[in-house]
Write a protein that holds these residues in place. Structure first.
Motif, PDB file in Angstrom:
ATOM      1  N   GLY A   1       5.084  15.605  12.166  1.00 20.54           N
ATOM      2  CA  GLY A   1       5.219  14.227  12.641  1.00 20.54           C
ATOM      3  C   GLY A   1       4.042  13.360  12.231  1.00 20.54           C
ATOM      4  N   SER A   2       2.848  13.894  12.374  1.00 21.32           N
ATOM      5  CA  SER A   2       1.646  13.165  11.971  1.00 21.32           C
ATOM      6  C   SER A   2       1.638  12.910  10.468  1.00 21.32           C
ATOM      7  CB  SER A   2       0.403  13.968  12.376  1.00 21.32           C
ATOM      8  OG  SER A   2      -0.766  13.377  11.856  1.00 21.32           O
ATOM      9  N   ILE A   3       1.994  13.928   9.706  1.00 25.68           N
ATOM     10  CA  ILE A   3       2.021  13.782   8.241  1.00 25.68           C
ATOM     11  C   ILE A   3       3.017  12.701   7.848  1.00 25.68           C
ATOM     12  CG2 ILE A   3       2.721  14.932   6.092  1.00 25.68           C
ATOM     13  CD1 ILE A   3       1.527  17.540   7.323  1.00 25.68           C
ATOM     14  N   ARG A   4       4.214  12.777   8.394  1.00 23.42           N
ATOM     15  CA  ARG A   4       5.255  11.819   8.012  1.00 23.42           C
ATOM     16  C   ARG A   4       4.954  10.406   8.485  1.00 23.42           C
ATOM     17  NH1 ARG A   4       9.915  16.195   8.548  1.00 23.42           N
ATOM     18  NH2 ARG A   4       9.880  16.838   6.359  1.00 23.42           N
ATOM     19  N   SER A   5       4.339  10.252   9.636  1.00 25.61           N
ATOM     20  CA  SER A   5       4.008   8.886  10.092  1.00 25.61           C
ATOM     21  C   SER A   5       2.958   8.248   9.193  1.00 25.61           C
ATOM     22  CB  SER A   5       3.563   8.887  11.549  1.00 25.61           C
ATOM     23  OG  SER A   5       2.308   9.502  11.714  1.00 25.61           O
ATOM     24  N   ARG A   6       2.036   9.041   8.685  1.00 26.60           N
ATOM     25  CA  ARG A   6       1.037   8.512   7.752  1.00 26.60           C
ATOM     26  C   ARG A   6       1.665   8.216   6.385  1.00 26.60           C
ATOM     27  NH1 ARG A   6      -1.768  10.863  11.653  1.00 26.60           N
ATOM     28  NH2 ARG A   6      -3.925  10.278  11.990  1.00 26.60           N
ATOM     29  N   LEU A   7       2.496   9.137   5.903  1.00 30.75           N
ATOM     30  CA  LEU A   7       3.167   8.908   4.623  1.00 30.75           C
ATOM     31  C   LEU A   7       4.057   7.664   4.675  1.00 30.75           C
ATOM     32  CD1 LEU A   7       4.219  12.534   3.573  1.00 30.75           C
ATOM     33  CD2 LEU A   7       2.257  11.196   2.737  1.00 30.75           C
ATOM     34  N   ALA A   8       4.597   7.359   5.842  1.00 31.29           N
ATOM     35  CA  ALA A   8       5.469   6.189   5.994  1.00 31.29           C
ATOM     36  C   ALA A   8       4.728   4.879   5.751  1.00 31.29           C
ATOM     37  CB  ALA A   8       6.107   6.190   7.382  1.00 31.29           C
ATOM     38  N   CYS A   9       3.414   4.888   5.824  1.00 32.74           N
ATOM     39  CA  CYS A   9       2.606   3.688   5.561  1.00 32.74           C
ATOM     40  C   CYS A   9       2.441   3.424   4.065  1.00 32.74           C
ATOM     41  CB  CYS A   9       1.218   3.837   6.188  1.00 32.74           C
ATOM     42  SG  CYS A   9       1.222   4.009   7.968  1.00 32.74           S
ATOM     43  N   LEU A  10       2.633   4.423   3.250  1.00 32.60           N
ATOM     44  CA  LEU A  10       2.331   4.315   1.818  1.00 32.60           C
ATOM     45  C   LEU A  10       3.196   3.306   1.051  1.00 32.60           C
ATOM     46  CD1 LEU A  10       1.393   7.970   0.866  1.00 32.60           C
ATOM     47  CD2 LEU A  10      -0.120   6.018   1.261  1.00 32.60           C
ATOM     48  N   PRO A  11       4.491   3.170   1.341  1.00 31.77           N
ATOM     49  CA  PRO A  11       5.268   2.179   0.573  1.00 31.77           C
ATOM     50  C   PRO A  11       4.728   0.752   0.697  1.00 31.77           C
ATOM     51  CG  PRO A  11       6.761   3.707   1.623  1.00 31.77           C
ATOM     52  CD  PRO A  11       5.376   4.007   2.163  1.00 31.77           C
ATOM     53  N   GLU A  12       4.292   0.348   1.875  1.00 29.98           N
ATOM     54  CA  GLU A  12       3.729  -1.003   2.031  1.00 29.98           C
ATOM     55  C   GLU A  12       2.411  -1.150   1.274  1.00 29.98           C
ATOM     56  OE1 GLU A  12       5.443  -2.443   6.333  1.00 29.98           O
ATOM     57  OE2 GLU A  12       3.457  -1.529   6.268  1.00 29.98           O
ATOM     58  N   ILE A  13       1.592  -0.127   1.332  1.00 29.32           N
ATOM     59  CA  ILE A  13       0.324  -0.177   0.608  1.00 29.32           C
ATOM     60  C   ILE A  13       0.588  -0.240  -0.887  1.00 29.32           C
ATOM     61  CG2 ILE A  13      -1.801   1.093   0.087  1.00 29.32           C
ATOM     62  CD1 ILE A  13      -1.599   2.217   2.990  1.00 29.32           C
ATOM     63  N   ALA A  14       1.504   0.590  -1.365  1.00 34.32           N
ATOM     64  CA  ALA A  14       1.860   0.588  -2.789  1.00 34.32           C
ATOM     65  C   ALA A  14       2.437  -0.761  -3.204  1.00 34.32           C
ATOM     66  CB  ALA A  14       2.851   1.707  -3.079  1.00 34.32           C
ATOM     67  N   GLN A  15       3.258  -1.347  -2.354  1.00 32.61           N
ATOM     68  CA  GLN A  15       3.845  -2.657  -2.651  1.00 32.61           C
ATOM     69  C   GLN A  15       2.762  -3.729  -2.779  1.00 32.61           C
ATOM     70  OE1 GLN A  15       6.581  -4.048   0.335  1.00 32.61           O
ATOM     71  NE2 GLN A  15       7.136  -5.862  -0.826  1.00 32.61           N
ATOM     72  N   PHE A  16       1.804  -3.727  -1.853  1.00 33.00           N
ATOM     73  CA  PHE A  16       0.713  -4.695  -1.949  1.00 33.00           C
ATOM     74  C   PHE A  16      -0.094  -4.493  -3.224  1.00 33.00           C
ATOM     75  CE2 PHE A  16      -3.798  -5.429  -1.751  1.00 33.00           C
ATOM     76  CZ  PHE A  16      -3.816  -6.807  -1.646  1.00 33.00           C
ATOM     77  N   LEU A  17      -0.450  -3.254  -3.524  1.00 29.45           N
ATOM     78  CA  LEU A  17      -1.268  -2.981  -4.703  1.00 29.45           C
ATOM     79  C   LEU A  17      -0.540  -3.402  -5.986  1.00 29.45           C
ATOM     80  CD1 LEU A  17      -2.743   0.464  -3.631  1.00 29.45           C
ATOM     81  CD2 LEU A  17      -3.970  -1.718  -3.723  1.00 29.45           C
ATOM     82  N   SER A  18       0.765  -3.156  -6.046  1.00 33.71           N
ATOM     83  CA  SER A  18       1.547  -3.597  -7.210  1.00 33.71           C
ATOM     84  C   SER A  18       1.527  -5.114  -7.342  1.00 33.71           C
ATOM     85  CB  SER A  18       3.005  -3.135  -7.084  1.00 33.71           C
ATOM     86  OG  SER A  18       3.099  -1.761  -7.226  1.00 33.71           O
ATOM     87  N   ALA A  19       1.742  -5.796  -6.240  1.00 27.50           N
ATOM     88  CA  ALA A  19       1.750  -7.263  -6.254  1.00 27.50           C
ATOM     89  C   ALA A  19       0.376  -7.814  -6.618  1.00 27.50           C
ATOM     90  CB  ALA A  19       2.204  -7.799  -4.895  1.00 27.50           C
ATOM     91  N   ALA A  20      -0.664  -7.204  -6.085  1.00 31.13           N
ATOM     92  CA  ALA A  20      -2.025  -7.670  -6.379  1.00 31.13           C
ATOM     93  C   ALA A  20      -2.335  -7.541  -7.860  1.00 31.13           C
ATOM     94  CB  ALA A  20      -3.045  -6.884  -5.559  1.00 31.13           C
ATOM     95  N   THR A  21      -1.875  -6.475  -8.467  1.00 33.78           N
ATOM     96  CA  THR A  21      -2.117  -6.256  -9.889  1.00 33.78           C
ATOM     97  C   THR A  21      -1.499  -7.364 -10.732  1.00 33.78           C
ATOM     98  OG1 THR A  21      -2.187  -3.870  -9.543  1.00 33.78           O
ATOM     99  CG2 THR A  21      -1.775  -4.610 -11.777  1.00 33.78           C
ATOM    100  N   VAL A  22      -0.330  -7.829 -10.337  1.00 31.49           N
ATOM    101  CA  VAL A  22       0.404  -8.841 -11.100  1.00 31.49           C
ATOM    102  C   VAL A  22      -0.172 -10.238 -10.900  1.00 31.49           C
ATOM    103  CG1 VAL A  22       2.660  -9.967 -11.324  1.00 31.49           C
ATOM    104  CG2 VAL A  22       2.530  -7.493 -11.079  1.00 31.49           C
ATOM    105  N   SER A  23      -0.596 -10.542  -9.680  1.00 30.78           N
ATOM    106  CA  SER A  23      -0.950 -11.935  -9.368  1.00 30.78           C
ATOM    107  C   SER A  23      -2.412 -12.137  -8.962  1.00 30.78           C
ATOM    108  CB  SER A  23      -0.042 -12.441  -8.246  1.00 30.78           C
ATOM    109  OG  SER A  23      -0.255 -11.670  -7.068  1.00 30.78           O
ATOM    110  N   TRP A  24      -3.284 -11.264  -9.348  1.00 32.35           N
ATOM    111  CA  TRP A  24      -4.692 -11.314  -8.919  1.00 32.35           C
ATOM    112  C   TRP A  24      -5.374 -12.612  -9.338  1.00 32.35           C
ATOM    113  CZ3 TRP A  24      -7.239  -8.459  -5.536  1.00 32.35           C
ATOM    114  CH2 TRP A  24      -8.631  -8.575  -5.475  1.00 32.35           C
ATOM    115  N   THR A  25      -5.998 -13.285  -8.371  1.00 29.43           N
ATOM    116  CA  THR A  25      -6.780 -14.492  -8.655  1.00 29.43           C
ATOM    117  C   THR A  25      -8.249 -14.314  -8.294  1.00 29.43           C
ATOM    118  OG1 THR A  25      -6.413 -15.478  -6.463  1.00 29.43           O
ATOM    119  CG2 THR A  25      -4.781 -15.980  -8.210  1.00 29.43           C
ATOM    120  N   GLY A  26      -8.551 -13.255  -7.578  1.00 29.20           N
ATOM    121  CA  GLY A  26      -9.936 -13.012  -7.185  1.00 29.20           C
ATOM    122  C   GLY A  26     -10.345 -13.740  -5.925  1.00 29.20           C
ATOM    123  N   SER A  27      -9.377 -14.214  -5.149  1.00 28.64           N
ATOM    124  CA  SER A  27      -9.709 -14.916  -3.904  1.00 28.64           C
ATOM    125  C   SER A  27     -10.297 -13.938  -2.895  1.00 28.64           C
ATOM    126  CB  SER A  27      -8.462 -15.574  -3.312  1.00 28.64           C
ATOM    127  OG  SER A  27      -7.597 -14.593  -2.757  1.00 28.64           O
TER     128      SER A  27
END
Length: 139
Positions: free
Chosen positions: A7-33
């Motif tokens: 349960g602990s492992i899966r609850s932590r892994l469940a956070c990864l898609p949002e983090i991955a989504q942010f990192l992907s978006a940041a890579t595309v639109s980075w302005t350095g703000s």
């Protein structure tokens, strides 16, 4: 047999898609703000914490050898066949950032896009998939 806190492992892994989504978006639109820089810093920190927390939980639950450092956690779960080298290598680089992100944050270059930011979405999702596959195989 094993006492793995799935349960602990899966609850932590469940956070990864949002983090991955942010990192992907940041890579595309980075302005350095400042906002982007702080968000990137937090995303990298969370990714490192999730990787080490999940790794540590696996090590404890499957009674693997004790880890001596954050990098060693990654080495152990790679050596035990939980993750491949393609996932382990960038995760080692990520956990090496942890000290700066947590203790030496005043030195973090917030205006710069960190090189791992572009690579981590694929790595994090691979980590999640490989951990789930390992759990399925071993339990």
């Amino acid at each position: 047999m094993y006492d793995v806190n799935v349960g602990s492992i899966r609850s932590r892994l469940a956070c990864l898609p949002e983090i991955a989504q942010f990192l992907s978006a940041a890579t595309v639109s980075w302005t350095g703000s400042l906002t982007e820089g702080l968000a990137q810093e937090r995303a990298l920190h969370l990714a490192a914490e999730i990787a080490t927390d999940v790794g540590h939980t696996l090590i404890d639950g499957f009674i693997m050898r004790d880890a001596s450092s954050y990098e060693d956690i990654i080495d152990i779960i790679e050596g035990e066949g939980v993750i491949t080298d393609l996932v382990a290598t960038p995760l080692r680089r990520l956990v090496l950032l942890r000290k700066t992100l947590v203790q030496e944050y005043e030195h973090w270059p917030r205006q710069e896009l960190h090189p791992l930011t572009a690579e981590l979405p694929r790595v994090l999702m691979g980590f999640s998939d490989q951990v789930e596959a390992y759990l399925h195989k071993e339990l």
